[in-house]
Enzyme design. Structure first.
Site, PDB file in Angstrom:
ATOM      1  N   TYR A   1      12.996 -34.245 -15.453  1.00 33.14           N
ATOM      2  CA  TYR A   1      11.547 -34.125 -15.605  1.00 33.14           C
ATOM      3  C   TYR A   1      10.861 -34.201 -14.249  1.00 33.14           C
ATOM      4  O   TYR A   1      11.461 -34.628 -13.258  1.00 33.14           O
ATOM      5  CB  TYR A   1      10.998 -35.231 -16.526  1.00 33.14           C
ATOM      6  CG  TYR A   1      11.090 -36.612 -15.928  1.00 33.14           C
ATOM      7  CD1 TYR A   1      10.062 -37.106 -15.111  1.00 33.14           C
ATOM      8  CD2 TYR A   1      12.200 -37.417 -16.147  1.00 33.14           C
ATOM      9  CE1 TYR A   1      10.146 -38.358 -14.533  1.00 33.14           C
ATOM     10  CE2 TYR A   1      12.301 -38.673 -15.574  1.00 33.14           C
ATOM     11  CZ  TYR A   1      11.269 -39.133 -14.759  1.00 33.14           C
ATOM     12  OH  TYR A   1      11.359 -40.359 -14.174  1.00 33.14           O
TER      13      TYR A   1
ATOM     14  N   SER B   1      14.013 -42.202 -10.426  1.00 34.55           N
ATOM     15  CA  SER B   1      12.849 -41.337 -10.232  1.00 34.55           C
ATOM     16  C   SER B   1      12.670 -41.183  -8.723  1.00 34.55           C
ATOM     17  O   SER B   1      12.489 -42.171  -8.012  1.00 34.55           O
ATOM     18  CB  SER B   1      11.605 -41.961 -10.860  1.00 34.55           C
ATOM     19  OG  SER B   1      10.507 -41.119 -10.642  1.00 34.55           O
TER      20      SER B   1
ATOM     21  N   ARG C   1      -3.340  -1.683  -6.382  1.00 36.79           N
ATOM     22  CA  ARG C   1      -2.514  -2.901  -6.265  1.00 36.79           C
ATOM     23  C   ARG C   1      -2.863  -3.806  -7.431  1.00 36.79           C
ATOM     24  O   ARG C   1      -3.888  -3.609  -8.078  1.00 36.79           O
ATOM     25  CB  ARG C   1      -2.779  -3.605  -4.939  1.00 36.79           C
ATOM     26  CG  ARG C   1      -4.219  -4.027  -4.760  1.00 36.79           C
ATOM     27  CD  ARG C   1      -4.458  -4.598  -3.387  1.00 36.79           C
ATOM     28  NE  ARG C   1      -5.889  -4.753  -3.165  1.00 36.79           N
ATOM     29  CZ  ARG C   1      -6.450  -4.953  -2.000  1.00 36.79           C
ATOM     30  NH1 ARG C   1      -5.711  -5.001  -0.928  1.00 36.79           N
ATOM     31  NH2 ARG C   1      -7.738  -5.111  -1.870  1.00 36.79           N
TER      32      ARG C   1
ATOM     33  N   CYS D   1       8.575 -38.315  -9.082  1.00 38.02           N
ATOM     34  CA  CYS D   1       7.194 -38.713  -9.332  1.00 38.02           C
ATOM     35  C   CYS D   1       6.345 -38.710  -8.058  1.00 38.02           C
ATOM     36  O   CYS D   1       5.208 -39.143  -8.072  1.00 38.02           O
ATOM     37  CB  CYS D   1       7.123 -40.069 -10.028  1.00 38.02           C
ATOM     38  SG  CYS D   1       7.807 -41.384  -9.027  1.00 38.02           S
TER      39      CYS D   1
ATOM     40  N   MET E   1      -6.038  -7.679   7.633  1.00 39.95           N
ATOM     41  CA  MET E   1      -5.563  -6.834   8.725  1.00 39.95           C
ATOM     42  C   MET E   1      -6.420  -5.583   8.848  1.00 39.95           C
ATOM     43  O   MET E   1      -7.455  -5.474   8.228  1.00 39.95           O
ATOM     44  CB  MET E   1      -4.091  -6.560   8.552  1.00 39.95           C
ATOM     45  CG  MET E   1      -3.310  -7.858   8.749  1.00 39.95           C
ATOM     46  SD  MET E   1      -1.591  -7.609   8.993  1.00 39.95           S
ATOM     47  CE  MET E   1      -1.176  -6.875   7.461  1.00 39.95           C
TER      48      MET E   1
ATOM     49  N   ARG F   1      -3.789   2.511   8.426  1.00 40.00           N
ATOM     50  CA  ARG F   1      -4.044   1.208   7.796  1.00 40.00           C
ATOM     51  C   ARG F   1      -2.781   0.367   7.743  1.00 40.00           C
ATOM     52  O   ARG F   1      -1.679   0.883   7.592  1.00 40.00           O
ATOM     53  CB  ARG F   1      -4.578   1.414   6.371  1.00 40.00           C
ATOM     54  CG  ARG F   1      -5.873   2.188   6.364  1.00 40.00           C
ATOM     55  CD  ARG F   1      -6.546   2.121   5.029  1.00 40.00           C
ATOM     56  NE  ARG F   1      -5.879   2.914   4.026  1.00 40.00           N
ATOM     57  CZ  ARG F   1      -6.192   2.884   2.740  1.00 40.00           C
ATOM     58  NH1 ARG F   1      -7.124   2.067   2.301  1.00 40.00           N
ATOM     59  NH2 ARG F   1      -5.567   3.646   1.875  1.00 40.00           N
TER      60      ARG F   1
ATOM     61  N   HIS G   1     -15.038  -8.814   0.674  1.00 41.64           N
ATOM     62  CA  HIS G   1     -13.938  -9.642   1.157  1.00 41.64           C
ATOM     63  C   HIS G   1     -14.034 -11.105   0.706  1.00 41.64           C
ATOM     64  O   HIS G   1     -13.078 -11.699   0.217  1.00 41.64           O
ATOM     65  CB  HIS G   1     -13.909  -9.509   2.689  1.00 41.64           C
ATOM     66  CG  HIS G   1     -13.200 -10.618   3.361  1.00 41.64           C
ATOM     67  ND1 HIS G   1     -13.864 -11.666   3.944  1.00 41.64           N
ATOM     68  CD2 HIS G   1     -11.896 -10.868   3.485  1.00 41.64           C
ATOM     69  CE1 HIS G   1     -12.983 -12.495   4.418  1.00 41.64           C
ATOM     70  NE2 HIS G   1     -11.781 -12.034   4.172  1.00 41.64           N
TER      71      HIS G   1
ATOM     72  N   LYS H   1       0.843  -1.199   0.000  1.00 40.11           N
ATOM     73  CA  LYS H   1       0.000   0.000   0.000  1.00 40.11           C
ATOM     74  C   LYS H   1       0.879   1.251   0.000  1.00 40.11           C
ATOM     75  O   LYS H   1       0.706   2.154  -0.821  1.00 40.11           O
ATOM     76  CB  LYS H   1      -0.860  -0.043   1.268  1.00 40.11           C
ATOM     77  CG  LYS H   1      -2.112   0.743   1.185  1.00 40.11           C
ATOM     78  CD  LYS H   1      -2.971   0.469   2.424  1.00 40.11           C
ATOM     79  CE  LYS H   1      -3.721  -0.843   2.324  1.00 40.11           C
ATOM     80  NZ  LYS H   1      -4.280  -1.328   3.573  1.00 40.11           N
TER      81      LYS H   1
ATOM     82  N   GLY I   1      -8.294  -7.804   3.476  1.00 46.73           N
ATOM     83  CA  GLY I   1      -9.229  -8.016   4.581  1.00 46.73           C
ATOM     84  C   GLY I   1      -8.617  -8.717   5.773  1.00 46.73           C
ATOM     85  O   GLY I   1      -9.293  -8.977   6.745  1.00 46.73           O
TER      86      GLY I   1
HETATM   87  C1  PEP Z   1       6.530 -41.930  -3.797  1.00 50.18           C
HETATM   88  O1  PEP Z   1       6.760 -42.569  -2.774  1.00 50.18           O
HETATM   89  O2  PEP Z   1       6.851 -40.734  -3.925  1.00 50.18           O
HETATM   90  C2  PEP Z   1       5.825 -42.540  -4.915  1.00 50.18           C
HETATM   91  C3  PEP Z   1       5.610 -41.882  -6.039  1.00 50.18           C
HETATM   92  O3  PEP Z   1       5.343 -43.787  -4.721  1.00 50.18           O
HETATM   93  P1  PEP Z   1       3.997 -44.113  -3.902  1.00 50.18           P
HETATM   94  O4  PEP Z   1       3.321 -42.826  -3.628  1.00 50.18           O
HETATM   95  O5  PEP Z   1       3.225 -45.009  -4.772  1.00 50.18           O
HETATM   96  O6  PEP Z   1       4.535 -44.777  -2.688  1.00 50.18           O
END
Ligand code: PEP
Ligand code: MG
Length: 851
Positions: free
Chosen positions: A831, A745, A323, A811, A101, A90, A437, A21, A99
């Site tokens: 990835y 992975s 803002r 993963c 504060m 303010r 809000h 602000k 909203g």
């Molecule tokens: C993990 O443990 O991150 C995973 C992808 O395997 P799961 O969730 O199947 O144990």
């Protein structure tokens, strides 16, 4: 170090110090816009306040008074002088917390000041209205007196007492509620107000808001003290809030609301329902023109859609705040794309403006037109925040739970509802406009919201609402549309998620820019199709045990686990082989030429063993053994601690035939696809390993089986063999393991569990206290714990890269979390893989982390 600044001394690059602000007001001043004068107490002063055991130091007070002196000179008004200076006080943190504060208006008012102001304005009602409002706000914010008490007092005594008598009654109420006299001195009022605003940084609702929005607790808030201008002076005065573009749809036109003869809080608090801004064009055309011009200047200057608060005093326009506006996910994409086309932003800048965390909402579609035709329309409010939601009605925030799909229905939302709003699927309010809000918070969270549905009457005692002749009890389903404001009885069917052209274009820019590959966690053809549609580049995790969750397949894996003699095992294995080959074939077909990583079985046994009597009986029948025998086998297989028990590749060490048959099914399905002209790329992944020797044992068996298949089929295909990194030991020995595989992975769900020694399933019970007490900042199963778990990931990446051909990804759930993705980009993973509905989030977050 200086702690109090005049507006003229700041700019928007000082937002960390002056708050959003304060920084923006200073900036607006510097470009010559009409801003009432003011001063800003910096966030450093707030930090010092907390170090100083919540006391305003003498030096700070002195500095404040020196700057107030300058403010008095600039405005030609003074506290308690002939031309009294009233100010607003303010809070303003470096990041917007709408909203969350506190604000106090008309500070500086006392009996003497009131008299002088009556002489100046010649309007006693107006002056005493300011005075009453001040006492109420001061009492509420500084002393915690409930505002309802003052409203009721005013209602009760209106017309029966003179203005001055009403003020005296209000002061008596202050005394009764607080045990103290109402402070008359403007300076005392000011210090008390500043103190309470600093204190509000640590109030419960602000803490919850920060936790949900991952805002750093230590940044503190600034305090803005600004000369009051009076929107409630006369018919040519008013106050409003407007966005430079529609925050719900992203359309490029001024969108907002105003009230004549009102003060700012009336709009934001949603107490009176305001007029749409277009009407201002008729009521005060010059002001409207001027406002539109200024709105354009601000949008260009700040290169973003602006949310502007303004006040008109006796036909003169003033800006009180600007803002970057909160917006629905739909609007966020449209505005980003439009601004690139308008030449206002580069693609990179536009990408950085979109918060990836709210994107899943875009994928939830809309109501099906056919289903809508048959649906019962209960009523209509304002479209507060785009999206649709279905859930059971709940009338109190504390009764909203994560387990149920709920719609929170409230008279009006207050900041105390923040937790309920964050857990509910959607929000409905009876009062309040589209900038109230509730709508602002919902939009920020990407939640669907309908506001101002005045037809609803809530009966809190009976826990039901009536709306246009219908009664809906708590727990019954309704469906709401944040696109139209409509509310329907029951569950209305949804359309499939759709990518509109803006989203497609935006995602294509992100894909051009990102480095990380984005894969999906998918175990079914439906998931794979969905994720592919959202832009996933293949499958990073196919959990094969999940493939048995469908239909009656669970009996196959149960049979496998519970089989004992060689005949039983052979039969169960063959069944499994057939089912899996078909499953893999179908998935390979969907993914076509992209990669598919198949994770070999990792069933925590307790999830698969029959628990109920009828299931045990059925199992006995399938295997042709007695019920007692099944019960005995189930007992023998029961782990005391299943998540660290006989799961993952432990299964393959005790029963190698399980993984062998899976590998066979994968390769056979791959060969079949190749024969049909597809270039399939199966990758076989071993879960939960703890070291290279264990891996080699399994790998040897798999390769022998795969070679057998090649020979039988008279054909080979390319495949890869890799492993999940889910235990600290595996990470520590990643060089030895890396030498034996084509890819890693990181299974960060298990890696978090095993590194922190916190159960994935049970930790929700005790973790809230960890956040409340500041022991942990974020949920480690949602956002990677960079310092601990992340350190292991980093080490394993470095060790693993000794094999120059190795590919690495993640993963666990963290693969779809923007903050974690930033970390994975930094440590150089190749990835991330996440659930189909998070793919979009991951693509945008990956682009952002590479910019
Ligand atoms: C993990 O443990 O991150 C995973 C992808 O395997 P799961 O969730 O199947 O144990
Ligand atoms: Mg795991």
């Amino acid at each position: 170090m200086k702690k109090v600044y005049l507006f003229a001394e700041g700019n928007k690059n000082m937002i960390n110090l002056l708050g959003g602000k304060g920084g923006n007001l200073s900036e607006m001043k510097s470009i010559g816009l009409p801003i009432p004068e003011g001063i800003i107490i910096s966030t450093e002063a707030c930090k010092e306040y907390y170090k100083n055991e919540r006391v305003l130091s003498t030096e700070l007070k002195k500095e404040i008074l020196e700057q107030i002196d300058k403010l008095e000179k600039l405005t030609g008004k003074s506290f308690e002088g002939e031309h009294p200076l009233l100010v607003s006080v303010r809070s303003g943190a470096p990041v917007s917390m709408p909203g969350m504060m506190d604000t106090i208006l008309n500070l500086g008012m006392n009996d003497e000041t009131a008299k002088k102001m009556i002489e100046i304005f010649k309007d006693e009602d107006f002056v005493y209205d300011l005075y009453f409002r001040f006492i109420q706000m001061f009492s509420e914010i500084v002393m915690g007196v409930e505002k309802e008490l003052f409203f009721k007092l005013r209602e009760k005594l209106k017309g029966r007492l003179s203005n001055l008598e009403l003020i005296n009654k209000a002061k008596i109420m202050y005394w009764e509620e607080t045990g103290e006299f109402f402070p008359e001195s403007a300076k005392e009022q000011l210090f008390m107000a500043i103190n309470s605003i600093f204190k509000s940084w640590e109030n419960e609702r602000a803490k919850v808001y920060r936790r949900i929005n991952r805002i750093d607790d230590s940044m503190g808030t600034a305090v803005v003290i600004q000369e009051m201008v009076f929107g409630n002076l006369n018919e040519k005065s008013g106050t409003g809030v407007a966005f430079t573009r529609n925050p719900s749809t992203g359309e490029k036109n001024i969108f907002g609301e105003y009230l004549l003869k009102a003060q700012g809080e009336d709009i934001v608090a949603g107490i009176r329902t305001p007029e749409a801004i277009e009407r201002l064009r008729e009521e005060l055309p010059d002001i409207y023109e001027e406002f539109v011009k200024i709105a354009c200047i601000l949008e260009k200057h700040n290169k973003d859609m602006q949310d502007i608060e303004f006040t008109i005093e006796d036909g003169k326009l003033f800006l009180l705040q600007t803002r970057n506006g909160k917006r629905s996910p739909y609007a966020a994409i449209k505005i980003a794309v439009d601004m690139v086309k308008e030449g206002l932003l580069t693609k990179e800048e536009a990408i950085m403006k979109v918060d990836p965390a709210v994107l899943p909402q875009l994928l939830h579609g809309n109501f099906e037109p056919a289903a809508l035709k048959n649906a019962t329309l209960l009523g209509k409010g304002l479209a507060g925040s785009a999206g649709v939601a279905i859930g059971r009605v709940v009338f109190a925030s504390e009764r909203v739970h994560t387990k149920e799909m709920t719609i929170l229905v409230r008279e009006e939302t207050s900041p105390e509802d923040i937790k309920g709003i964050s857990l509910a699927q959607g929000i409905v309010t009876v009062k309040g406009g589209a900038t109230s809000h509730g709508a602002v918070v919902a939009r920020g969270m990407g939640k669907c919201c309908v506001t101002g549905c005045g037809d609803i009457k809530i009966d809190d005692i009976r826990r039901e609402m009536t709306i246009n002749g219908y009664t809906v009890k708590e727990g019954e389903f309704i469906s709401i549309s944040g696109y139209t404001g409509e509310i329907y009885l029951g569950k209305v069917g949804l359309t499939k998620p759709q990518f509109d052209d803006n989203l497609k274009e935006f995602v294509s820019w992100c894909k051009e820019i990102k480095r990380l590959g984005i894969r999906m966690n998918a175990d079914t053809v439906t998931d794979a199709q969905l994720g592919k549609g959202f832009g996933a580049e293949g499958i990073g995790l196919c959990r094969t045990e999940h493939m048995f969750f469908q239909k009656d397949k669970i009996w196959t894996i149960r049979g496998m686990i519970l089989s004992h003699d060689t005949d039983e095992v052979a039969r169960a294995l063959e069944k499994m082989h057939q089912l899996q080959r078909e499953d893999f074939y179908n998935i390979f077909k969907v993914v076509e030429n992209d990669v598919v990583i198949v994770r070999l079985l990792d069933p925590p046994l307790h999830e698969f063993l029959p628990k109920e009597q009828k299931d045990k009986e059925k199992m006995a029948e399938i295997l042709g053994v007695s019920l007692e025998e099944i019960e005995r086998r189930v007992r023998n297989l029961k782990d005391e601690n299943p998540m660290l028990g006989h799961r993952g590749c432990r299964l393959a060490v005790t029963r190698p035939e399980l993984y062998n048959v899976q590998a066979r099914a994968i390769i056979e399905a791959g060969i079949q696809c190749k024969r049909e002209g597809l270039d399939v790329k199966p990758e076989i992944m071993i879960p939960l390993i703890i070291g290279a020797k264990e891996l080699l044992f399994i790998k040897k068996n798999l390769i022998t089986e795969i070679e057998k298949v090649f020979e039988e089929q008279g054909m080979r295909i390319d495949y890869k063999l890799g492993t999940m990194m889910e235990t600290p030991r595996a990470c520590l020995l990643a060089d030895e393991i890396g030498a034996e595989v084509d890819f890693f992975s990181f299974g960060t769900n298990d890696l978090t569990q095993t590194t922190m020694g916190l159960s994935r399933d049970d930790s929700v019970k005790f973790m809230p206290e960890y956040y409340e007490n500041g022991i942990l900042k974020v949920e480690p199963f949602a956002t990677i714990d960079e310092r601990g778990v992340g350190k292991l990931v980093k080490l394993a990446v470095e060790l693993g890269r000794k094999n120059p051909h190795i590919e690495m990804g993640v993963c666990g759930e963290h693969g779809g979390d923007p903050k974690s993705i930033e970390f994975f980009e930094q440590v150089g993973l190749d990835y991330v893989s996440c659930s189909p509905f998070r793919v979009l989030v991951a693509i945008v977050a990956a682009a952002q982390s590479h910019i």
